[in-house]
Design a protein around this motif. Structure first.
Motif, mmCIF file in Angstrom:
data_model
loop_
_atom_site.group_PDB
_atom_site.id
_atom_site.type_symbol
_atom_site.label_atom_id
_atom_site.label_comp_id
_atom_site.label_asym_id
_atom_site.label_seq_id
_atom_site.Cartn_x
_atom_site.Cartn_y
_atom_site.Cartn_z
ATOM 1 N N ALA A 41 8.799 10.705 10.811
ATOM 2 C CA ALA A 41 9.453 9.735 11.697
ATOM 3 C C ALA A 41 10.089 8.615 10.885
ATOM 4 O O ALA A 41 11.221 8.191 11.155
ATOM 5 C CB ALA A 41 8.442 9.170 12.689
ATOM 6 N N SER A 42 9.379 8.135 9.862
ATOM 7 C CA SER A 42 9.931 7.077 9.009
ATOM 8 C C SER A 42 11.179 7.570 8.298
ATOM 9 O O SER A 42 12.201 6.871 8.216
ATOM 10 C CB SER A 42 8.886 6.624 7.978
ATOM 11 O OG SER A 42 7.730 6.125 8.622
ATOM 12 N N ASN A 43 11.100 8.779 7.779
ATOM 13 C CA ASN A 43 12.263 9.362 7.107
ATOM 14 C C ASN A 43 13.434 9.547 8.071
ATOM 15 O O ASN A 43 14.596 9.354 7.715
ATOM 16 C CB ASN A 43 11.894 10.702 6.476
ATOM 17 C CG ASN A 43 11.300 10.542 5.088
ATOM 18 O OD1 ASN A 43 11.766 9.702 4.321
ATOM 19 N ND2 ASN A 43 10.285 11.319 4.766
ATOM 20 N N PHE A 44 13.096 9.933 9.305
ATOM 21 C CA PHE A 44 14.128 10.170 10.306
ATOM 22 C C PHE A 44 14.939 8.890 10.550
ATOM 23 O O PHE A 44 16.168 8.898 10.541
ATOM 24 C CB PHE A 44 13.479 10.644 11.612
ATOM 25 C CG PHE A 44 14.460 10.930 12.715
ATOM 26 C CD1 PHE A 44 15.133 12.135 12.764
ATOM 27 C CD2 PHE A 44 14.716 9.989 13.699
ATOM 28 C CE1 PHE A 44 16.044 12.403 13.778
ATOM 29 C CE2 PHE A 44 15.612 10.243 14.710
ATOM 30 C CZ PHE A 44 16.283 11.454 14.757
ATOM 31 N N PHE A 50 20.896 5.083 6.839
ATOM 32 C CA PHE A 50 21.940 5.422 5.866
ATOM 33 C C PHE A 50 23.233 5.851 6.568
ATOM 34 O O PHE A 50 24.336 5.556 6.101
ATOM 35 C CB PHE A 50 21.460 6.533 4.929
ATOM 36 C CG PHE A 50 20.523 6.049 3.855
ATOM 37 C CD1 PHE A 50 20.928 5.071 2.963
ATOM 38 C CD2 PHE A 50 19.243 6.567 3.755
ATOM 39 C CE1 PHE A 50 20.070 4.627 1.964
ATOM 40 C CE2 PHE A 50 18.378 6.118 2.771
ATOM 41 C CZ PHE A 50 18.790 5.138 1.870
ATOM 42 N N GLU A 51 23.071 6.528 7.690
ATOM 43 C CA GLU A 51 24.261 6.945 8.446
ATOM 44 C C GLU A 51 25.013 5.726 8.972
ATOM 45 O O GLU A 51 26.241 5.643 8.854
ATOM 46 C CB GLU A 51 23.823 7.835 9.612
ATOM 47 C CG GLU A 51 24.953 8.425 10.412
ATOM 48 C CD GLU A 51 24.427 9.256 11.575
ATOM 49 O OE1 GLU A 51 25.035 9.199 12.659
ATOM 50 O OE2 GLU A 51 23.400 9.940 11.399
ATOM 51 N N GLU A 52 24.255 4.759 9.520
ATOM 52 C CA GLU A 52 24.881 3.559 10.094
ATOM 53 C C GLU A 52 25.490 2.663 9.021
ATOM 54 O O GLU A 52 26.449 1.935 9.290
ATOM 55 C CB GLU A 52 23.832 2.761 10.893
ATOM 56 C CG GLU A 52 23.391 3.424 12.183
ATOM 57 C CD GLU A 52 24.490 3.415 13.233
ATOM 58 O OE1 GLU A 52 25.212 2.414 13.338
ATOM 59 O OE2 GLU A 52 24.645 4.429 13.934
ATOM 60 N N THR A 53 24.961 2.709 7.823
ATOM 61 C CA THR A 53 25.479 1.840 6.758
ATOM 62 C C THR A 53 26.502 2.554 5.881
ATOM 63 O O THR A 53 26.824 2.090 4.786
ATOM 64 C CB THR A 53 24.319 1.314 5.882
ATOM 65 O OG1 THR A 53 23.535 2.430 5.413
ATOM 66 C CG2 THR A 53 23.446 0.362 6.662
ATOM 67 N N PRO A 56 26.662 8.783 4.534
ATOM 68 C CA PRO A 56 26.306 10.011 5.271
ATOM 69 C C PRO A 56 25.642 11.075 4.414
ATOM 70 O O PRO A 56 24.818 11.838 4.928
ATOM 71 C CB PRO A 56 27.652 10.492 5.809
ATOM 72 C CG PRO A 56 28.674 9.878 4.916
ATOM 73 C CD PRO A 56 28.116 8.564 4.499
ATOM 74 N N PHE A 57 25.965 11.147 3.132
ATOM 75 C CA PHE A 57 25.355 12.196 2.302
ATOM 76 C C PHE A 57 23.877 11.917 2.043
ATOM 77 O O PHE A 57 23.060 12.836 2.003
ATOM 78 C CB PHE A 57 26.149 12.361 1.002
ATOM 79 C CG PHE A 57 27.513 12.923 1.220
ATOM 80 C CD1 PHE A 57 27.691 14.264 1.540
ATOM 81 C CD2 PHE A 57 28.638 12.106 1.166
ATOM 82 C CE1 PHE A 57 28.964 14.785 1.774
ATOM 83 C CE2 PHE A 57 29.901 12.624 1.392
ATOM 84 C CZ PHE A 57 30.065 13.964 1.705
ATOM 85 N N LYS A 58 23.530 10.631 1.859
ATOM 86 C CA LYS A 58 22.109 10.280 1.752
ATOM 87 C C LYS A 58 21.401 10.568 3.073
ATOM 88 O O LYS A 58 20.271 11.053 3.101
ATOM 89 C CB LYS A 58 21.954 8.806 1.386
ATOM 90 C CG LYS A 58 22.208 8.493 -0.080
ATOM 91 C CD LYS A 58 21.864 7.045 -0.388
ATOM 92 C CE LYS A 58 22.113 6.739 -1.865
ATOM 93 N NZ LYS A 58 21.816 5.317 -2.186
ATOM 94 N N ALA A 59 22.094 10.233 4.179
ATOM 95 C CA ALA A 59 21.516 10.503 5.500
ATOM 96 C C ALA A 59 21.243 11.989 5.675
ATOM 97 O O ALA A 59 20.163 12.385 6.145
ATOM 98 C CB ALA A 59 22.469 10.012 6.592
#
Length: 952
Positions: A41-44, A50-53, A56-59
Motif C-alpha cells: 500500500a505504501s509503495n502504491f 511519482f506520477e503526480e510529480t 511516470p517511469f519511476k511510477a
C-alpha cells in the motif's frame, strides 16, 4: 499513514506526501514482511506520488513491483490486483499518452472486477470510461462507443449525485461521434452534457467551456461539409451556431482568473475564418498569439497560431504573407532554425523535432505550388519540391519512431502528403527542364506511394499476430520510443521557461542520447534477427531508376508502373536503356469504362450474346488505347515474342487483367472470343506490388525450402456434382479440385492431400519444406476487413477450418511459388497506392517471392484445365510468368469461340518474382532408371560385340 500520504497527494502537498509515505514504508518494512500488504500500500501511493510529480517511469517501476507483490500474496483474481492494473493504465494514459499499453492494463482490471462484483461498481465505471478514451485515441470508435455507453449505464444507476461524471461521459460520446462524422449524434450528446450541467451547477459552471467549445467545433466541421452553392444557407447556419457557442465559452472563461483564455480566442479566429470574415479572424488569432507568447506556451501551440494565420492569408490569396507565417511556424518548432529566406528549409534532427512539424512543412510545400500556379515561375515549383523532400525526410524519421505498431499517425501523414501533387510537380519540372533528377524524384515518390500501404498491412497484421517477432522485443522498441517522446516533451517544457536550468537541460540531453543509443541497438538487433520485419518498418530505401535499369532489367523486360490519381493517371515506362514518363487525363469517361470492364467478369456474363461480345471488344480496346498503347505503341511492331511486361498497378487497375485487353478491336460479325488480339499474344505479363519489391527477394529471414517438390491441397475428396453452379463461390464440394490435383500429381513429384486430409494443421506443418505450394480451395475475401479474408481447409471431422490472412504473417514459408487456385484470392480492399491487399500479401510477407492468384470468381472445370497446362510448363524449368502465359495460350488454342472468353482464363496472374523454377517431375526418377537401363544395355551389347571380334 498511507491514507494521510494519499490525501496529501490529492491536495498537491507533494513534499509532505513524500515524507509521509517514505516513513510509512520504512515502518512497514521494519514491522512486517517486505511483501506484506501494508508495504505494498505504501509503495502504491508512492507510485501515485511519482506520477503526480511528473516522473511516470519511476511510477511504473513501483507500480509493477506492487502488482507483483499483490499477485503473489492475493492471487490473480483480487480487487487490489485490479486496482494495480488500473493504476498502471492511468500512468500510461495520463503520464505517457501510451494508449495501447493503457488499454491492455485497463482491460485486465475490468476482467477481474467483472468476475468479482455483481452489482454496480463505480471503479469499473471509471475504468470503462478511460478504456473508451484509449480506444477513441486509437481510432477504434466502435469499442470506444461500447465502453463509453457502459460507463454511462452504470453512472445513471449509481446512487448519489453523479452529475459531474455523467456530463463528462456525455461529452466523451459527443467527441467519438464527432470523430466518426456523425455530427447530429455528437450535437445531441453535447447538448445533454450542457443541459444537465446548467440544471445542476448553473450557466457559469466552468466545465461548460469545454462542452461549448466541442459543440461549436462540431457545428463548424458540419457546416464546412455543405460546400455546394445550393447548400449556402445550411453552411451559414452551422457556422453561425459555431460562432455563438464559442462566444458562450469565452464569456464563461473570462469569469475565472486561473483559466487559460487563449483556446477561446483561437476558436473564435477559426470560426470567423470559416465565415470568410478576415478582420475578425485576424483579430482573435492575434489575441490568441499574444496570450500564448505572454504565458510562455509550448512551441507547438504557438506555431499552431502562426500556421492558422498562414492559412487565413492563403485563403484570401495573400500567398506571400501566408508563406511568411508558415515559415514562422516552422522556425518556432525547430530549435536553432533561423532562416535567411522564406524558401530555406531546416535540417531535421531526429531527436529534437515534433511530429506537428509535418503539418507546417506540408502547408509550406502547397503554398509554394500555389505561387507557381499564380505567377508561372518554375523556381516556386522547385522550392515546392525541395520542401516536399524535407517532408519525406520527416516521414522516414516518424516511421522509425512509431510509438506503437498500430499507430496511424504516420500513415495519415503520408496520405495527407498528397502523392498526386508531388508527382505532378516532378512531372512538370521534368517536362520544363528535361533533367533526369526530376525523373528520379518522380520514381522515388511513386515507389513511396506503393510502399505506404505495404507498411499499413504490416501494422494491421501486428494487431492480429506477432509476425515472428517476440512480443517482448517489439514492446522494448515501443517502450524506448515512449521514453524518447516523454524526454522530448520534458525538454520542450524546460526550454519554454524564461530562465533555463542548464544542469537539467544537460541531464535531459544526456538521457536522450542514451535512449537514442538503445534505439539504434534495438534496430540493429531487428536487422540481424528479423530482417523481414526490419525492412518494412525501418528500411524504406528504394532503388534508383539507374539501379533498376543497370542491375535488374534485361533487354526483353519492360515495366509499366501506374499511379491512379483523381485528376491524372501517370505511367512510368522503364526499359533497360530507356525511360518515359506519361501523363493521361483521368476523365470520367475513362473511370466509367474501367469500372464497366471490371464488372464484365462476373458469374452473370452471357458469353454467347453478340452485343455483349461487341461491348467487351470495344471496352477492352478502348482501355488498351487509353492506358497501355501510349507506353508500348512503338513496341508492338518490333515485338520479340520473349518480351516481358511487368505491370505495377494502382487503384482500380489492381484488379484489371491487362493481358485480356485488346491491341485491336474485333472485325468479326459473330461471337468469337478465340481470335481476338489479346495483349497476352504479344507479351508475357506479370504483376508487382512495386518496382523495388519486384526485384528484392522478399523476407530475407525466411529459410529455403528443402525439396523441389509440390505440396498440394484439394478441398474435396470425391467428384460429386455441384448442386447449383460450378463457380467456387459457395462452400460446396469442388469436384474439379480433385481432378486438378490428380492431374498435377501425374506431372510433378510431391505430397497431395484431399478432402478431410487437406487440413490447415498439415499445411502449417509442411509448408516450409516444399518449393511449390498449390491450394485448390475456397477463398473468401472480406472487402471491409481484408485481414478477415481467408482460405478454407477441411479438418479431420470434415468441417471447415479457416486460414486467415493475418495468420500468414506469422508463418515461415520457404517456397518459391504459391499457386492460389481459390476464388478471388487476389482481391482485397482496394487501397489507393497498392491495390491487391489480400491473402496474397500474407504469403509475400511469409517469405514466398512469387504467387499465382485469381482476380475474380473461378470456373471449376476451366481452372482444372489451366492448372494442368501450367504444371506441364513449370516442370520443364520455365518461370511462373512464362508457364502461365503458355498455359493460357494452350487453353485458347484448344477452346471454342465461346469458352475462350477471358473470364475462363485471364483471372490467374503472376504476382512477384519471375525467375525460372526447379520442380521434380513425377517421372524424373523412372526416366533416369529407363535411360540408365538403356544405356547399360547398349554398353553390354558393345562389350559382347568387342568380345566376338577379339575371338575372330
Amino acid at each position: 499513514m498511507n491514507q494521510i500520504g494519499s490525501s496529501q497527494i490529492f491536495s498537491r502537498r507533494y513534499d509532505e506526501a513524500s515524507n509521509t509515505l517514505n516513513k510509512a514504508l520504512l515502518k512497514a518494512n521494519e514491522a512486517l514482511n517486505k511483501d506484506a500488504l501494508e508495504t505494498t500500500a505504501s509503495n502504491f501511493y508512492l507510485s501515485i506520488y511519482f506520477e503526480e510529480t511528473g516522473e511516470p517511469f519511476k511510477a511504473l517501476e513501483i507500480h509493477q513491483k506492487v502488482l507483483d507483490q499483490r499477485r503473489t500474496i492475493l492471487g490473480d483474481n483480487h480487487l487490489l490486483v485490479a486496482k494495480s492494473y488500473r493504476a498502471i493504465g492511468d500512468t500510461y494514459l495520463y503520464g505517457l499518452r501510451d494508449f495501447v499499453r493503457a488499454k491492455d492494463f485497463y482491460n485486465k482490471s475490468c476482467d477481474i472486477r467483472e468476475k468479482l462484483i455483481d452489482g454496480l461498481d463505480a471503479e469499473l465505471m471509471l475504468t470503462y470510461n478511460t478504456l473508451s478514451i484509449c480506444y477513441r485515441n486509437l481510432e477504434d470508435y466502435e469499442s470506444a462507443l461500447f465502453f463509453g455507453r457502459r460507463a454511462i449505464d452504470i453512472c445513471e444507476k449509481l446512487p448519489g449525485d453523479n452529475t459531474r461524471r455523467i456530463t463528462n461521459f456525455y461529452n466523451n460520446l459527443g467527441n467519438i461521434f464527432n470523430l466518426t462524422k456523425k455530427y447530429n449524434k455528437a450535437i445531441d450528446f453535447y447538448h445533454r452534457a450542457i443541459d444537465l450541467a446548467i440544471e445542476r451547477f448553473g450557466k457559469d459552471y466552468f466545465q461548460l467551456v469545454y462542452y461549448y467549445d466541442n459543440l461549436g467545433a462540431t457545428h463548424k466541421e458540419y457546416g464546412e461539409k455543405f460546400d455546394h452553392p445550393d447548400s449556402v444557407i445550411l453552411r451559414k447556419e452551422h457556422l453561425g451556431k459555431a460562432l455563438s457557442y464559442f462566444k458562450k465559452a469565452l464569456i464563461i472563461n473570462q469569469q475565472y482568473d486561473y483559466s487559460d483564455i487563449s483556446p477561446s480566442y483561437y476558436n473564435l479566429g477559426w470560426a470567423y475564418a470559416g465565415l470568410n470574415n478576415f478582420e475578425e479572424a485576424k483579430f482573435y488569432y492575434d489575441l490568441c498569439l499574444e496570450e500564448r507568447l505572454k504565458q510562455n506556451y509550448d512551441q507547438i501551440s504557438i506555431a499552431d497560431v502562426y500556421h492558422d494565420l498562414g492559412q487565413l492569408y492563403q485563403k484570401f490569396d495573400s500567398l506571400n504573407i501566408g508563406l511568411k507565417y508558415y515559415q514562422k511556424a516552422i522556425q518556432t518548432v525547430v530549435e536553432g532554425f533561423d532562416s535567411k529566406t522564406l524558401y530555406e528549409n531546416p535540417e531535421i534532427d531526429s531527436s529534437k523535432f515534433h511530429p506537428s512539424l509535418f503539418r507546417f512543412v506540408l502547408s509550406k510545400a502547397k503554398i509554394l505550388h500555389s505561387l507557381y500556379k499564380k505567377v508561372k515561375d518554375s523556381n516556386y515549383l522547385k522550392e515546392s519540391l525541395n520542401t516536399y523532400l524535407v517532408l519525406d525526410e520527416i516521414n522516414d524519421i516518424t516511421r522509425n519512431s512509431l510509438i506503437h505498431e498500430n499507430s496511424k499517425l504516420f500513415l495519415e501523414a503520408y496520405y495527407d502528403a498528397d502523392f498526386e501533387e508531388i508527382l505532378d510537380i516532378s512531372y512538370q519540372l521534368y517536362e520544363i527542364h528535361r533533367d533526369d533528377q526530376f525523373l528520379e524524384t518522380f520514381f522515388k515518390f511513386l515507389e513511396k506511394s506503393k510502399y505506404i500501404v505495404l507498411l499499413e498491412s504490416l501494422l494491421k497484421a501486428r494487431e492480429f499476430g506477432n509476425l515472428n517477432v517476440p512480443d517482448s522485443i517489439v514492446q522494448n522498441s515501443s517502450d524506448l520510443t515512449v521514453k524518447m517522446a516523454y524526454l522530448y516533451q520534458q525538454r520542450n517544457e524546460l526550454m519554454n521557461l524564461n530562465e533555463v536550468d542548464q544542469s537539467k537541460l544537460q541531464e535531459l540531453d544526456s538521457q536522450m542520447v542514451e535512449v537514442a543509443r538503445l534505439q539504434e541497438q534495438s534496430r540493429d538487433f531487428m536487422f540481424e534477427n528479423y530482417p523481414g520485419y526490419y525492412n518494412i518498418k525501418y528500411d524504406s530505401v528504394t532503388f534508383t531508376l539507374d539501379e533498376v535499369q543497370t542491375n535488374f532489367i534485361d533487354e526483353n523486360t519492360m515495366i509499366l508502373e501506374y499511379f491512379w490519381g483523381s485528376n491524372d493517371v501517370f505511367v512510368l515506362k522503364i526499359k533497360k536503356d530507356f525511360t518515359e514518363l506519361i501523363r493521361i487525363p483521368n476523365s470520367e469517361e475513362l473511370r466509367v469504362k474501367v469500372q464497366q470492364y471490371l464488372n464484365l467478369f462476373s458469374s452473370e456474363v452471357n458469353i454467347r450474346d453478340l452485343e455483349a461480345f461487341k461491348h467487351f471488344s470495344n471496352l477492352a480496346n478502348d482501355i488498351y488505347l487509353a492506358l497501355v498503347d501510349p507506353a508500348i505503341s512503338g513496341e508492338i511492331s518490333n515485338i520479340n515474342k520473349k518480351q516481358k511486361l511487368v505491370i505495377v498497378p494502382d487503384g482500380p487497375l489492381s484488379t484489371l487483367s491487362f493481358e485480356s485487353l485488346l491491341v485491336k478491336p474485333t472485325t468479326d460479325s459473330m461471337v468469337n472470343y478465340k481470335n481476338l488480339n489479346y495483349l497476352i499474344k504479344d507479351f508475357e505479363v506479370t504483376y508487382a506490388y512495386s518496382t523495388t519489391l519486384q526485384f528484392t527477394s522478399g523476407n530475407q529471414e525466411m529459410r529455403e525450402s528443402t525439396t523441389n517438390k509440390v505440396l498440394a491441397f484439394s478441398y474435396s475428396d470425391e467428384e460429386t456434382m455441384r448442386s447449383k453452379s460450378d463457380m467456387r463461390d459457395n462452400l460446396e464440394e469442388i469436384p474439379g479440385s480433385i481432378k486438378e490435383i490428380r492431374a498435377i500429381s501425374n506431372i510433378v513429384d510431391g505430397e497431395f492431400y484431399f478432402g478431410s486430409s487437406a487440413t490447415k494443421k498439415i499445411f502449417k506443418e509442411k509448408a516450409r519444406d516444399f518449393n511449390v505450394i498449390h491450394l485448390a480451395l475456397h477463398g473468401i475475401t472480406d472487402q471491409r476487413n481484408p485481414f478477415n479474408s481467408r482460405l478454407v481447409f477441411r479438418n479431420s471431422s470434415e468441417e471447415n477450418d479457416y486460414l486467415y490472412t493475418y495468420e500468414l504473417y506469422n508463418l515461415n514459408i520457404g517456397s518459391k511459388l504459391v499457386v492460389l487456385s481459390a476464388c478471388e484470392s487476389g482481391l482485397g480492399k482496394d487501397y489507393a497506392g497498392e491495390g491487391l491487399y489480400s491473402i496474397a500479401r500474407g504469403f509475400a510477407y511469409s517469405g514466398c517471392p512469387s504467387m499465382i492468384m485469381s482476380l475474380w470468381k473461378v470456373n471449376d472445370q476451366r481452372t482444372s484445365e489451366l492448372m494442368t497446362y501450367l504444371y506441364e510448363n513449370l516442370v520443364t524449368g520455365k518461370s511462373a510468368g512464362t508457364s502461365l502465359k503458355d498455359a493460357k495460350l494452350e487453353y485458347l488454342a484448344k477452346a471454342d469461340e465461346f469458352s475462350s472468353h477471358p473470364i475462363n482464363w485471364a483471372s490467374f496472374v503472376v504476382l512477384g518474382e519471375n525467375s525460372p523454377l526447379v520442380i521434380d517431375s513425377k517421372n524424373s526418377i523412372s526416366k533416369v532408371l529407363i535411360i540408365s537401363f538403356v544405356f547399360g544395355g547398349v554398353l553390354l551389347l558393345m562389350f559382347i560385340g568387342i568380345g566376338r571380334l577379339k575371338k575372330k
